[in-house]
Structures are given as C-alpha cells and as structure tokens.
Design an enzyme around this catalytic site. Structure first.
Site, PDB file in Angstrom:
ATOM      1  N   ARG A 239      13.229  44.262  26.092  1.00  0.00           N
ATOM      2  CA  ARG A 239      13.019  42.995  26.789  1.00  0.00           C
ATOM      3  C   ARG A 239      12.302  42.026  25.863  1.00  0.00           C
ATOM      4  O   ARG A 239      11.455  42.449  25.066  1.00  0.00           O
ATOM      5  CB  ARG A 239      12.122  43.185  28.021  1.00  0.00           C
ATOM      6  CG  ARG A 239      12.833  43.708  29.254  1.00  0.00           C
ATOM      7  CD  ARG A 239      13.782  42.674  29.857  1.00  0.00           C
ATOM      8  NE  ARG A 239      14.451  43.180  31.034  1.00  0.00           N
ATOM      9  CZ  ARG A 239      15.610  43.865  31.044  1.00  0.00           C
ATOM     10  NH1 ARG A 239      16.246  44.128  29.925  1.00  0.00           N
ATOM     11  NH2 ARG A 239      16.133  44.276  32.177  1.00  0.00           N
ATOM     12  N   GLU A 268      14.489  33.972  27.026  1.00  0.00           N
ATOM     13  CA  GLU A 268      15.947  33.905  26.911  1.00  0.00           C
ATOM     14  C   GLU A 268      16.559  33.345  28.201  1.00  0.00           C
ATOM     15  O   GLU A 268      15.966  33.509  29.270  1.00  0.00           O
ATOM     16  CB  GLU A 268      16.526  35.295  26.591  1.00  0.00           C
ATOM     17  CG  GLU A 268      16.316  36.323  27.690  1.00  0.00           C
ATOM     18  CD  GLU A 268      16.874  37.693  27.306  1.00  0.00           C
ATOM     19  OE1 GLU A 268      16.448  38.265  26.290  1.00  0.00           O
ATOM     20  OE2 GLU A 268      17.719  38.176  28.061  1.00  0.00           O
ATOM     21  N   HIS A 286      21.634  39.641  24.459  1.00  0.00           N
ATOM     22  CA  HIS A 286      21.323  40.616  25.527  1.00  0.00           C
ATOM     23  C   HIS A 286      22.600  41.346  25.988  1.00  0.00           C
ATOM     24  O   HIS A 286      23.009  41.229  27.148  1.00  0.00           O
ATOM     25  CB  HIS A 286      20.641  39.912  26.717  1.00  0.00           C
ATOM     26  CG  HIS A 286      19.875  40.861  27.600  1.00  0.00           C
ATOM     27  ND1 HIS A 286      18.730  40.495  28.263  1.00  0.00           N
ATOM     28  CD2 HIS A 286      20.105  42.162  27.932  1.00  0.00           C
ATOM     29  CE1 HIS A 286      18.278  41.521  28.974  1.00  0.00           C
ATOM     30  NE2 HIS A 286      19.096  42.542  28.795  1.00  0.00           N
TER      31      HIS A 286
HETATM   32  C1  DGY Z   1      19.242  46.237  31.905  1.00  0.00           C
HETATM   33  O1  DGY Z   1      20.006  46.914  32.597  1.00  0.00           O
HETATM   34  O2  DGY Z   1      18.032  46.174  32.106  1.00  0.00           O
HETATM   35  C2  DGY Z   1      19.871  45.465  30.800  1.00  0.00           C
HETATM   36  O3  DGY Z   1      18.912  44.919  29.970  1.00  0.00           O
HETATM   37  C3  DGY Z   1      20.766  44.386  31.368  1.00  0.00           C
HETATM   38  O4  DGY Z   1      19.987  43.411  31.946  1.00  0.00           O
END
Ligand code: DGY
Length: 327
Positions: A239, A268, A286
């Site tokens: 993240r 983001e 992402h």
């Molecule tokens: C998640 O599943 O957390 C991925 O980062 C997609 O958002």
C-alpha cells in the site's frame, strides 16, 4: 421485493447478473468515482455495499448510512474502510483473501526482476531510438539469483513470494510481528526471521507486503532507507503510505538506494511528480492482483461474501466476527 445493494465501481458484467439473482442492484458501469456525499445519497435505500479500495468508507459515511447491513470489499486490503466504526455499528465487513496470493506473488517477482535488471528503463531508451550499438556496460543491473531476498510482512502473499525464491537459489530473510511456525518457515524456502534492522541492512532486494494501518504508516522512511545497502532494490506491492515517498525520492536521487519498483503510492492515483523524473524507479498503477482469472475470482468472492452476509449467514471472509450474535 429484493433487498437493494450498491456497487460503487465497474465490475465484470456477469458478477452484476449473479448478484441480481438475489438483489436489486444499482451498479456503476460508467465507473465514476463517487464522493462521500454521493455515496451516502445512493446508499439511503441500500442494505449492501460492494466496493473496492478506491472507495473510502469512513466512520462518517457509516454513520450516515443507517440502512447499511454489510460491506463487501473487493480486495484483500481494507484500509479504505473504518473497520472499527463498522464494528461499533454492528456491520459485517468482508475482504477477498487467498484468491489473489499467487497472482500477487507473481507480480512482486515481475516488479523485482524489472527493477533489478532495469527492464523498463532500457525499453524506454530503446523506444526513444537511442540504441546505436551494444556496449559492455549498458544498463548494468543487480543479480537476482544468489542474492538475499528480504520480505517485510510475511503473510500468505509474503510466503508465496518466498517460495518462488527457491528457483533463484536465494537466501530468504523476513521480518514480521509474529514469527512463522517452523514448518511455515520451511515451506517458505527456509525463510529466516530477523529483526527489522537486520532485514534492512542485509536484503539485496526488499519486498514490502505488510498491510497499511496507522502502525505501518511510513514504516519505510529516511532512517530505514539509510540502513539499506546502496546496491539494494526496494519493491512495494502493498500500500502507498507504508513508504514515505518524499524520503524514497531523495534516496533514489542520491543513489543511496539503487532502485525501486512501486505498484502503490501515497495519494494514488496521484503520484509524486518527482518519481517521473527518476530513471531508477519502475512504476505500475496498482496492478498486483490484475490477472484476468484472479480479478474475476476476487469479484465473485466479494459477491459471495455479500450474499451470505445479507442472507444472515456467516460470510466466508468476515473481518469482524464480533458483530455476529453470540451463539
Ligand atoms: C488488494 O486486494 O488489496 C489489492 O491491493 C487490490 O486493491
């Protein structure tokens, strides 16, 4: 009359059809991003919310949606949702673990390899028409085989990444709040638990796979970057916010760190403009879990969680079981 649900973002059309067997579905196939006010307005007559990480579900939103009975997040990460507020309000919240482990681990490796071997930088240079002759020192990168792989956050995705290191004859070290059981360490390519300081100092390639929370905010900042080898690469598939982007930009610019591969960013989809000026960073939007079968599995997993929750059954991936009545 069927109960009503809101799907905040576009999704595979067949998932809408699947949910429509049980619910009156308000979908958003034009994929507009709702602001808080619009989300609350659209939720006024809905009992279920099907969302993903781009939709903030704050305590204020939860308080303003009194008819909401279940929140199903189409992601394993759920830092977009105020879980404590949902729990206080008695609302079950679900995520989509496991179905994306292997795909996300594959992607961590794609980013690691691209970063270590300067794949995108070399491609941009080639596309710009700059390739006139082969040179002995063109785009020299770091070796992956035989190197030390560091993993910060050794959950199921971290372990899947570690398993893949076997083919590269790598030593695997990791740091996690809780040390894995011996059989899990063995299954993760004999991964060795080390302190965070040792992980930073010893990793040739450091992959971040820890969940984002107040406790992990800027877990990698200037001080941590300073402990890393100048030859090391840093890979973030977890993240934005786990890394202090400003500190990382300074470290990359000063070549205090060889390179970074980033799939996630603070704020983001906006990203710090200075990243675009650096050649020693690989940037992706992402897409860690973005294989066609996995995204579909995530979409159905979230749908099944929502169906179970609204039918008063135990959702398979319930994050806050304390909201359920005690048996
Ligand atoms: C998640 O599943 O957390 C991925 O980062 C997609 O958002």
């Amino acid at each position: 009359m069927k109960p009503k649900i809101l799907m905040t973002r576009a999704v595979f059309p067949d998932v809408i059809t699947y949910l429509a067997e049980h619910f009156e579905v308000e979908s958003n196939q034009e994929d507009r991003i709702f602001d808080d006010a619009e989300l609350v307005r659209r939720m006024h007559d809905k009992v279920g919310l099907y969302c993903n990480t781009s939709q903030r579900v704050s305590a204020d939103i939860i308080a303003a949606c009194p008819s909401m009975r279940v929140i199903a997040n189409m992601a394993v990460g759920y830092n977009n949702i105020d879980l404590a507020a949902a729990t206080r309000a008695g609302i079950p919240v679900t995520n989509t673990p496991d179905v994306l482990n292997e795909t996300t681990a594959d992607f961590a490796w794609a980013l690691l390899m691209a970063t270590a071997r300067r794949v995108t930088e070399a491609e941009h240079w080639l596309r710009a028409g700059k390739w006139e002759k082969w040179t002995y020192d063109g785009f020299l990168g770091a070796d992956v085989h035989g190197a030390t792989l560091g993993i910060l956050g050794m959950g199921r995705i971290g372990q899947a990444i570690a398993r893949r290191a076997k083919g590269f004859a790598m030593r695997v070290i990791y740091h996690n709040r809780t040390r894995l059981a011996p059989h899990e360490e063995q299954g993760a390519n004999d991964a060795q638990w080390v302190s965070k300081e040792a992980l930073l100092a010893q990793a040739d390639h450091l992959v971040l796979v820890l969940p984002y929370s107040a406790a992990t905010h800027h877990a990698i900042g200037a001080a941590e970057l300073a402990r890393m080898k100048p030859s090391a690469t840093l890979i973030n598939i977890a993240r934005g916010g786990i890394v202090d982007d400003v500190a990382l930009i300074a470290a990359l610019r000063a070549q205090q760190l060889a390179a970074a591969g980033l799939d996630v960013f603070e704020n983001e989809p906006a990203l710090h403009a200075d990243f675009l000026t650096l050649s020693n960073v690989v940037l992706t939007p992402h897409i860690g879990s973005a294989s066609a079968p996995t995204r579909r599995a995530m979409a159905y997993c979230a749908a099944d969680n929502l169906i179970a929750g609204l039918q008063g059954k135990m959702p398979p991936n319930l994050l806050n079981p304390e909201v359920l009545p005690r048996k």
